[in-house]
Each structure stands twice: as C-alpha cells, then as structure tokens.
Write a protein that holds these residues in place. Structure first.
Motif, PDB file in Angstrom:
ATOM      1  N   MET A  27      10.442 -10.192 -39.328  1.00 52.49           N
ATOM      2  CA  MET A  27       9.062  -9.999 -39.796  1.00 52.49           C
ATOM      3  C   MET A  27       9.013  -9.625 -41.275  1.00 52.49           C
ATOM      4  N   THR A  28      10.061  -9.005 -41.776  1.00 50.92           N
ATOM      5  CA  THR A  28      10.085  -8.570 -43.183  1.00 50.92           C
ATOM      6  C   THR A  28      10.885  -9.513 -44.077  1.00 50.92           C
ATOM      7  N   ALA A  29      11.482 -10.549 -43.492  1.00 53.94           N
ATOM      8  CA  ALA A  29      12.420 -11.377 -44.244  1.00 53.94           C
ATOM      9  C   ALA A  29      11.754 -12.466 -45.076  1.00 53.94           C
ATOM     10  N   ASP A  30      10.489 -12.757 -44.833  1.00 51.81           N
ATOM     11  CA  ASP A  30       9.853 -13.874 -45.526  1.00 51.81           C
ATOM     12  C   ASP A  30       8.359 -13.615 -45.656  1.00 51.81           C
ATOM     13  N   ARG A  31       7.760 -14.094 -46.728  1.00 51.18           N
ATOM     14  CA  ARG A  31       6.321 -13.922 -46.943  1.00 51.18           C
ATOM     15  C   ARG A  31       5.504 -14.977 -46.206  1.00 51.18           C
ATOM     16  N   SER A  32       6.116 -16.041 -45.777  1.00 51.23           N
ATOM     17  CA  SER A  32       5.411 -17.139 -45.122  1.00 51.23           C
ATOM     18  C   SER A  32       5.321 -16.910 -43.617  1.00 51.23           C
ATOM     19  N   ALA A  33       4.109 -16.901 -43.079  1.00 51.64           N
ATOM     20  CA  ALA A  33       3.927 -16.752 -41.635  1.00 51.64           C
ATOM     21  C   ALA A  33       4.586 -17.900 -40.886  1.00 51.64           C
ATOM     22  N   GLU A  34       4.544 -19.086 -41.455  1.00 53.30           N
ATOM     23  CA  GLU A  34       5.142 -20.248 -40.795  1.00 53.30           C
ATOM     24  C   GLU A  34       6.652 -20.096 -40.675  1.00 53.30           C
ATOM     25  N   ARG A  35       7.307 -19.650 -41.749  1.00 51.27           N
ATOM     26  CA  ARG A  35       8.761 -19.497 -41.687  1.00 51.27           C
ATOM     27  C   ARG A  35       9.168 -18.336 -40.786  1.00 51.27           C
ATOM     28  N   VAL A  36       8.400 -17.244 -40.808  1.00 49.88           N
ATOM     29  CA  VAL A  36       8.691 -16.122 -39.918  1.00 49.88           C
ATOM     30  C   VAL A  36       8.609 -16.561 -38.458  1.00 49.88           C
ATOM     31  N   THR A  37       7.583 -17.322 -38.125  1.00 48.78           N
ATOM     32  CA  THR A  37       7.428 -17.839 -36.759  1.00 48.78           C
ATOM     33  C   THR A  37       8.626 -18.693 -36.364  1.00 48.78           C
ATOM     34  N   ALA A  38       9.034 -19.591 -37.248  1.00 42.50           N
ATOM     35  CA  ALA A  38      10.170 -20.465 -36.959  1.00 42.50           C
ATOM     36  C   ALA A  38      11.458 -19.662 -36.773  1.00 42.50           C
ATOM     37  N   HIS A  39      11.670 -18.661 -37.623  1.00 42.15           N
ATOM     38  CA  HIS A  39      12.893 -17.861 -37.531  1.00 42.15           C
ATOM     39  C   HIS A  39      12.928 -17.029 -36.246  1.00 42.15           C
ATOM     40  N   LEU A  40      11.777 -16.484 -35.836  1.00 44.87           N
ATOM     41  CA  LEU A  40      11.734 -15.716 -34.591  1.00 44.87           C
ATOM     42  C   LEU A  40      12.035 -16.607 -33.382  1.00 44.87           C
ATOM     43  N   LEU A  41      11.473 -17.800 -33.364  1.00 44.90           N
ATOM     44  CA  LEU A  41      11.747 -18.730 -32.272  1.00 44.90           C
ATOM     45  C   LEU A  41      13.229 -19.112 -32.242  1.00 44.90           C
ATOM     46  N   GLU A  42      13.790 -19.412 -33.401  1.00 46.45           N
ATOM     47  CA  GLU A  42      15.198 -19.786 -33.472  1.00 46.45           C
ATOM     48  C   GLU A  42      16.096 -18.652 -32.980  1.00 46.45           C
ATOM     49  N   ALA A  43      15.756 -17.416 -33.367  1.00 41.28           N
ATOM     50  CA  ALA A  43      16.569 -16.268 -32.962  1.00 41.28           C
ATOM     51  C   ALA A  43      16.511 -16.054 -31.451  1.00 41.28           C
ATOM     52  N   ALA A  44      15.307 -16.178 -30.871  1.00 40.20           N
ATOM     53  CA  ALA A  44      15.174 -16.004 -29.417  1.00 40.20           C
ATOM     54  C   ALA A  44      15.973 -17.054 -28.667  1.00 40.20           C
ATOM     55  N   LEU A  45      15.928 -18.300 -29.135  1.00 41.59           N
ATOM     56  CA  LEU A  45      16.687 -19.369 -28.480  1.00 41.59           C
ATOM     57  C   LEU A  45      18.180 -19.174 -28.697  1.00 41.59           C
ATOM     58  N   GLY A  46      18.556 -18.720 -29.885  1.00 43.52           N
ATOM     59  CA  GLY A  46      19.964 -18.487 -30.172  1.00 43.52           C
ATOM     60  C   GLY A  46      20.558 -17.341 -29.376  1.00 43.52           C
ATOM     61  N   ASN A  47      19.728 -16.393 -28.986  1.00 42.25           N
ATOM     62  CA  ASN A  47      20.201 -15.248 -28.199  1.00 42.25           C
ATOM     63  C   ASN A  47      20.184 -15.502 -26.692  1.00 42.25           C
ATOM     64  N   GLY A  48      19.830 -16.698 -26.291  1.00 45.10           N
ATOM     65  CA  GLY A  48      19.869 -17.018 -24.863  1.00 45.10           C
ATOM     66  C   GLY A  48      18.720 -17.894 -24.403  1.00 45.10           C
ATOM     67  N   GLY A  49      17.509 -17.644 -24.933  1.00 42.42           N
ATOM     68  CA  GLY A  49      16.351 -18.452 -24.556  1.00 42.42           C
ATOM     69  C   GLY A  49      16.160 -18.534 -23.058  1.00 42.42           C
ATOM     70  N   ARG A  50      16.197 -17.379 -22.383  1.00 47.42           N
ATOM     71  CA  ARG A  50      16.155 -17.371 -20.919  1.00 47.42           C
ATOM     72  C   ARG A  50      14.770 -17.658 -20.352  1.00 47.42           C
ATOM     73  N   ASP A  51      13.747 -17.616 -21.200  1.00 50.04           N
ATOM     74  CA  ASP A  51      12.377 -17.807 -20.728  1.00 50.04           C
ATOM     75  C   ASP A  51      11.632 -18.636 -21.766  1.00 50.04           C
ATOM     76  N   ASN A  52      10.431 -19.097 -21.396  1.00 49.49           N
ATOM     77  CA  ASN A  52       9.547 -19.683 -22.402  1.00 49.49           C
ATOM     78  C   ASN A  52       9.288 -18.636 -23.480  1.00 49.49           C
ATOM     79  N   VAL A  53       9.223 -19.059 -24.713  1.00 47.62           N
ATOM     80  CA  VAL A  53       8.986 -18.117 -25.801  1.00 47.62           C
ATOM     81  C   VAL A  53       7.864 -18.644 -26.692  1.00 47.62           C
ATOM     82  N   THR A  54       6.908 -17.769 -26.977  1.00 46.09           N
ATOM     83  CA  THR A  54       5.774 -18.118 -27.828  1.00 46.09           C
ATOM     84  C   THR A  54       5.567 -17.025 -28.861  1.00 46.09           C
ATOM     85  N   VAL A  55       5.348 -17.442 -30.100  1.00 47.96           N
ATOM     86  CA  VAL A  55       5.219 -16.526 -31.233  1.00 47.96           C
ATOM     87  C   VAL A  55       4.001 -16.934 -32.048  1.00 47.96           C
ATOM     88  N   LEU A  56       3.181 -15.938 -32.394  1.00 45.32           N
ATOM     89  CA  LEU A  56       1.997 -16.166 -33.228  1.00 45.32           C
ATOM     90  C   LEU A  56       1.968 -15.053 -34.282  1.00 45.32           C
TER      91      LEU A  56
END
Length: 280
Positions: free
Chosen positions: A222-251
């Motif tokens: 959340m603090t790594a980038d000023r762009s909401a779009e890039r923060v959203t993408a990074h959070l999704l990537e991290a959740a999938l990279g850590n296992g992605g055991r469920d559907n994941v949605t980020v806004l």
C-alpha cells in the motif's frame, strides 16, 4: 464474477456546498489457483466502492455476489449516498437471490464490504459498511488500520481471548462466517463514518487477500507506489504468489485532494470583523 466500473486516474466530485473531492481508484480480481469459479464481485463507481464474496456453491455464490453489487451499482453517478441507500440495496439483493429459483435452492449468500461517499452533518465522510469477513483498510501517514470487524467464528474466539490473531489465520473454522447477505435473512451491516482526508488511501478486499498477506505485507504494498492501479496489481500478484488458495479481489481508492469553497466576500468580511480586536 461480476465487475462493475472501471479504474479512474482522476475523478472530481463537487458536492452541493462547493467542496471538491478528487478521487482515483483501481480494482482487480482473480480466481486464484485452487478454485474453478470466481464467486467474488465488485462495484467501483463513485460514490460507491464495494466487494462481495459469494458462498453457497459455484453458481449460487456467483449469483449472490452479483446481486449485491448490481443493486449497489444503481447508485453509481450520484454525488453522495446514505446508510438508507445501502440498506435498501441489500434488502433488494436478498429478494433477487430468493427469485433465483434453481440456482439458489440450497441457499446462497455473500459477504459485502465497502465505502460510500456521504455527508455527515453536512461534512463529507466515508460511510464504511460490512457484513461478513471481507475487509476495509485505511492508510494515512503510513499507518494502516483495519476499519471493519470480521463477522466470523474465529473473530469471536479472538475477542473472547481463546485464540490469538495469528492462530485465527490457520484455525480450521477460519472460513465460517456468522453474518451474511442472503440465506433468506435480513441483512444487518455494521456502519462507521470516517473523515475524507486528502492523501488517504482505502483498501477494500475479499478474504482471498487477507488469507495470503499479513497486515505488514498489505502495508508494504500500500505504501510502495503512488498509483492505485499498480498497488492493486501488486497486491493481487502477491496473494497469488503466496498460494492463491481462494478467489482474491482488491479495490484501492485514493483521495487525491479535498478543496473547500472560498467564502463569499460578505461572509469573509463578517468573519474578519468578528476576529478583530475591536470585536473582542
């Protein structure tokens, strides 16, 4: 999966008193690595931003989450909303689920959480609402705060002091929630109001994110980038990279600026007279 609304890099809203609020937002969702169907849905259309995580089986969960965000999206394009608007949308969504004969015979439901831009005592505020274990977070000045409280068995155990927060994340009943929209029950959301502050960042997410990332991890992205779009993408990537055991949605919603209207000349003169030494 139902997605309503697109990301915006800059979206100005002028309230009736002339206050101008400039927002930016982005949203994304992924089925994850272990599920066949994405039962999450979201709406991202000012003044309403919400995530719903469906339950009850593939078709039923998808139908339930779609019903909720579709009803909430009917307020898209308004300047502000109130708790009454949210309550009415959730009640109508439950009726829509009940009419889904054949899809929801065994019962269906969904979590829902989000924020709506509203007015409290004529002041702009975010109305935070929640049913279930999806969450809303606020980031201000580098400090991340969870604004919602999970409606879940493990949260009740944490509140009772029987398990720790860390133990809750791996508890065998971590998926069992105690409140939902649907299952032929009246929806009862929790509400709280927070000030709209320039520079604040809000995160609305399903538990597919919080199952994979700790609060420290969420704050990092959340603090790594000023762009909401890039923060959203990074959070999704991290959740999938850590296992992605469920559907994941980020806004992610950013308040870029809040500008108050200048007082009228006669009002400014009157205020100046009251502040003068002679007036005291």
């Amino acid at each position: 999966m139902t997605q309503i609304g697109n990301g915006k890099s800059r979206h100005p809203i002028v309230l009736p008193d002339g206050t101008k609020i400039t927002l930016s937002w982005a949203a994304g969702t992924d089925v994850g690595h272990r599920r066949q169907v994405n039962e999450d849905s979201f709406v991202a259309q000012a003044p309403i931003f919400a995530v719903a995580d469906g339950m009850g089986g593939h078709a039923a969960g998808d139908f339930a989450s779609a019903a909720v965000v579709t009803r909430l999206a009917e307020h898209g394009g308004k300047l502000v909303m109130g708790t009454g608007d949210i309550d009415q949308s959730l009640r109508l969504a439950v009726q829509d689920m009940h009419r889904g004969t054949g899809v929801t015979d065994e019962g269906s439901g969904t979590t829902v959480t989000g924020v709506a831009l509203g007015l409290i005592s004529d002041e702009p505020a975010w109305i935070v609402f929640n049913i279930g274990d999806s969450r809303v977070y606020r980031l201000v000045g580098g400090v991340l705060e969870q604004l919602t409280v999970d409606h879940s068995i493990v949260q009740e155990l944490v509140d009772a002091g029987q398990i720790t927060r860390d133990e809750a994340d791996t508890h065998p009943h971590s998926n069992v929630i105690t409140r939902a929209v649907g299952f032929h029950e009246s929806p009862i959301p929790d509400y709280r109001a927070i000030a709209v502050e320039p520079g604040m960042r809000l995160l609305i997410c399903s538990d597919g994110l919080t199952k994979e990332l700790t609060s420290y991890g969420i704050r990092h992205f959340m603090t790594a980038d000023r762009s909401a779009e890039r923060v959203t993408a990074h959070l999704l990537e991290a959740a999938l990279g850590n296992g992605g055991r469920d559907n994941v949605t980020v806004l992610v919603v950013d308040v870029l600026d809040v500008t108050r209207p200048e007082p009228a000349p006669e009002q400014a003169a009157a205020e100046g007279a009251l502040d003068s030494p002679a007036a005291s």
